[in-house]
Design an enzyme around this catalytic site. Structure first.
Site, PDB file in Angstrom:
ATOM      1  N   LYS A  60       0.812  -1.217   0.000  1.00 11.29           N
ATOM      2  CA  LYS A  60       0.000   0.000   0.000  1.00 11.29           C
ATOM      3  C   LYS A  60       0.847   1.268   0.000  1.00 11.29           C
ATOM      4  O   LYS A  60       0.335   2.351  -0.241  1.00 11.29           O
ATOM      5  CB  LYS A  60      -0.972  -0.012   1.183  1.00 11.29           C
ATOM      6  N   SER A  97      -2.061 -13.248   3.160  1.00  9.61           N
ATOM      7  CA  SER A  97      -2.438 -13.078   1.746  1.00  9.61           C
ATOM      8  C   SER A  97      -1.316 -13.532   0.805  1.00  9.61           C
ATOM      9  O   SER A  97      -1.569 -13.874  -0.354  1.00  9.61           O
ATOM     10  CB  SER A  97      -2.840 -11.638   1.456  1.00  9.61           C
TER      11      SER A  97
HETATM   12  N1  PMP Z   1      -3.900  -5.810   1.653  1.00  7.45           N
HETATM   13  C1  PMP Z   1      -3.293  -6.982   1.743  1.00  7.45           C
HETATM   14  C2  PMP Z   1      -2.569  -7.369   2.992  1.00  7.45           C
HETATM   15  C3  PMP Z   1      -3.374  -7.850   0.687  1.00  7.45           C
HETATM   16  O1  PMP Z   1      -2.803  -9.021   0.792  1.00  7.45           O
HETATM   17  C4  PMP Z   1      -4.067  -7.501  -0.475  1.00  7.45           C
HETATM   18  C5  PMP Z   1      -4.200  -8.437  -1.616  1.00  7.45           C
HETATM   19  N2  PMP Z   1      -3.053  -8.576  -2.379  1.00  7.45           N
HETATM   20  C6  PMP Z   1      -4.655  -6.318  -0.535  1.00  7.45           C
HETATM   21  C7  PMP Z   1      -4.577  -5.462   0.539  1.00  7.45           C
HETATM   22  C8  PMP Z   1      -5.452  -5.969  -1.703  1.00  7.45           C
HETATM   23  O2  PMP Z   1      -4.809  -5.232  -2.629  1.00  7.45           O
HETATM   24  P1  PMP Z   1      -5.702  -4.361  -3.547  1.00  7.45           P
HETATM   25  O3  PMP Z   1      -6.481  -3.428  -2.657  1.00  7.45           O
HETATM   26  O4  PMP Z   1      -4.759  -3.637  -4.418  1.00  7.45           O
HETATM   27  O5  PMP Z   1      -6.628  -5.265  -4.285  1.00  7.45           O
END
Ligand code: PMP
Length: 328
Positions: free
Chosen positions: A58, A287
């Site tokens: 992020k 994840s």
């Molecule tokens: N936060 C975490 C910890 C994740 O593992 C994921 C999935 N990859 C996301 C957020 C989601 O990412 P996005 O919002 O870009 O889909």
């Protein structure tokens, strides 16, 4: 001689940004490493996003969105930013706000861990709680109310095109510069906002690849092999990831990304795989297990020569009090 680390594409600095202490646009690309857990298993290319400054992918969107907001005058120097998120995005926004000289308020559902709150507050951010029962939607409504009352900038990660835009213009380019032959056959990730998967897919397409994009949907035991996605809430076992195609996620769909393939992935096995990755020295969260397991399933479909890319989104330290460490 050691090879120089590839740097992220330069983000132009403006006189309005602090000219000291500011490192977000100077950090190195995260490594893309071939990972093969079993001697006779496939190799998956994994982007180590847990190595970003606040410990998650992020940071990509926080730096990109806030930097652009300052540059374009959407937020004044010293201005206030408000974001709704129960996890990594708030932490990344708090860090990026500290870097860019902005003030930050995170609106989070009650019940998030003490550590998350302390991290945000240590970066100088403020935490406002929304009712637990209302989940992320309650936090979104709360953020809107706070922003209205205090005249703040709302990055709105769930609908801001700069969320996938960050991955499209940077993360995807890093991958193309790192993978042998500059060619990707498939990109596979779980979906929260959808920004990572859609952005990577679009960015790879921009540069002449035509990968298939797989959205990993965590599914609990008995629901496996069921009639498909009906629900679209955040998964309990895999934080940050939704368990179905949600309207939130479809906001980032584009013409080109209309062919995203959804893949059911057993969530308990995903957590076990995250533990295996940790034992191999990858300090990842749940994840990453989901993403890696989904990538193994894609490898079975596409065969041994396919170049498959996935992401390890965040770090294990955020999950000490959870099932990942047998604590839940
Ligand atoms: N936060 C975490 C910890 C994740 O593992 C994921 C999935 N990859 C996301 C957020 C989601 O990412 P996005 O919002 O870009 O889909």
């Amino acid at each position: 001689m050691a090879t120089a680390f590839p740097t992220r594409p330069n983000v132009s600095t403006t006189p309005r940004l602090p000219d000291c202490n500011h490192y977000l646009d100077r950090t190195a690309a995260t490594p893309l490493v071939p990972v093969r857990l079993d001697a006779d298993g496939p190799t998956i290319w994994c982007k180590l996003e847990f190595l970003n400054p606040s410990g998650s992918t992020k940071d990509r969107i926080a730096g990109y969105i806030l930097h652009k907001a300052v540059r374009t005058g959407k937020v004044a120097p010293g201005g206030l930013v408000v974001e709704a998120s129960s996890g990594s995005t708030s932490i990344a926004m708090a860090l990026a706000s500290a870097q860019l000289g902005l003030r930050f308020i995170a609106v989070m559902p009650e019940g998030v861990s003490r550590e998350r709150r302390l991290i945000i507050e240590s970066y100088g951010g403020e935490v406002v709680f929304s009712p637990k029962a209302e989940g992320i939607l309650g936090a979104l409504a709360g953020a809107e109310a706070v922003a209205k009352e205090r005249g703040a900038y709302l990055p709105l990660q769930f609908e801001n095109p700069d969320n996938p835009g960050a991955h499209r213009s940077r993360t995807a380019c890093e991958i193309l510069g790192q993978i042998p032959g500059g060619c990707v056959d498939a990109v596979v990730t779980g979906v929260g906002t959808g920004g990572t998967l859609v952005g990577l897919f679009e960015g790879l397409c921009d540069h002449g690849c035509s990968p298939t994009a797989f959205a990993a949907r965590p599914v609990t035991g008995a629901a496996l092999g069921g009639a498909g996605a009906e629900c679209c809430s955040f998964s309990g076992r895999i934080p940050g990831v939704v368990d179905g195609l949600s309207t939130i996620y479809t906001r980032f769909r584009t013409e080109r990304a209309a062919s995203l393939v959804e893949l059911d992935v057993p969530d308990e096995e995903a957590v076990e795989l995250a533990r295996r990755l940790i034992r191999k020295g990858f300090p990842v969260g749940p994840s990453s297990g989901l993403n890696y397991l989904a990538a193994l399933m894609v490898a079975q479909r596409l065969g041994p020569n396919a170049q498959i890319v996935t992401v390890f989104p965040d770090r294990m330290e955020r999950y000490f009090s959870t099932e990942l460490f047998n604590q839940a």
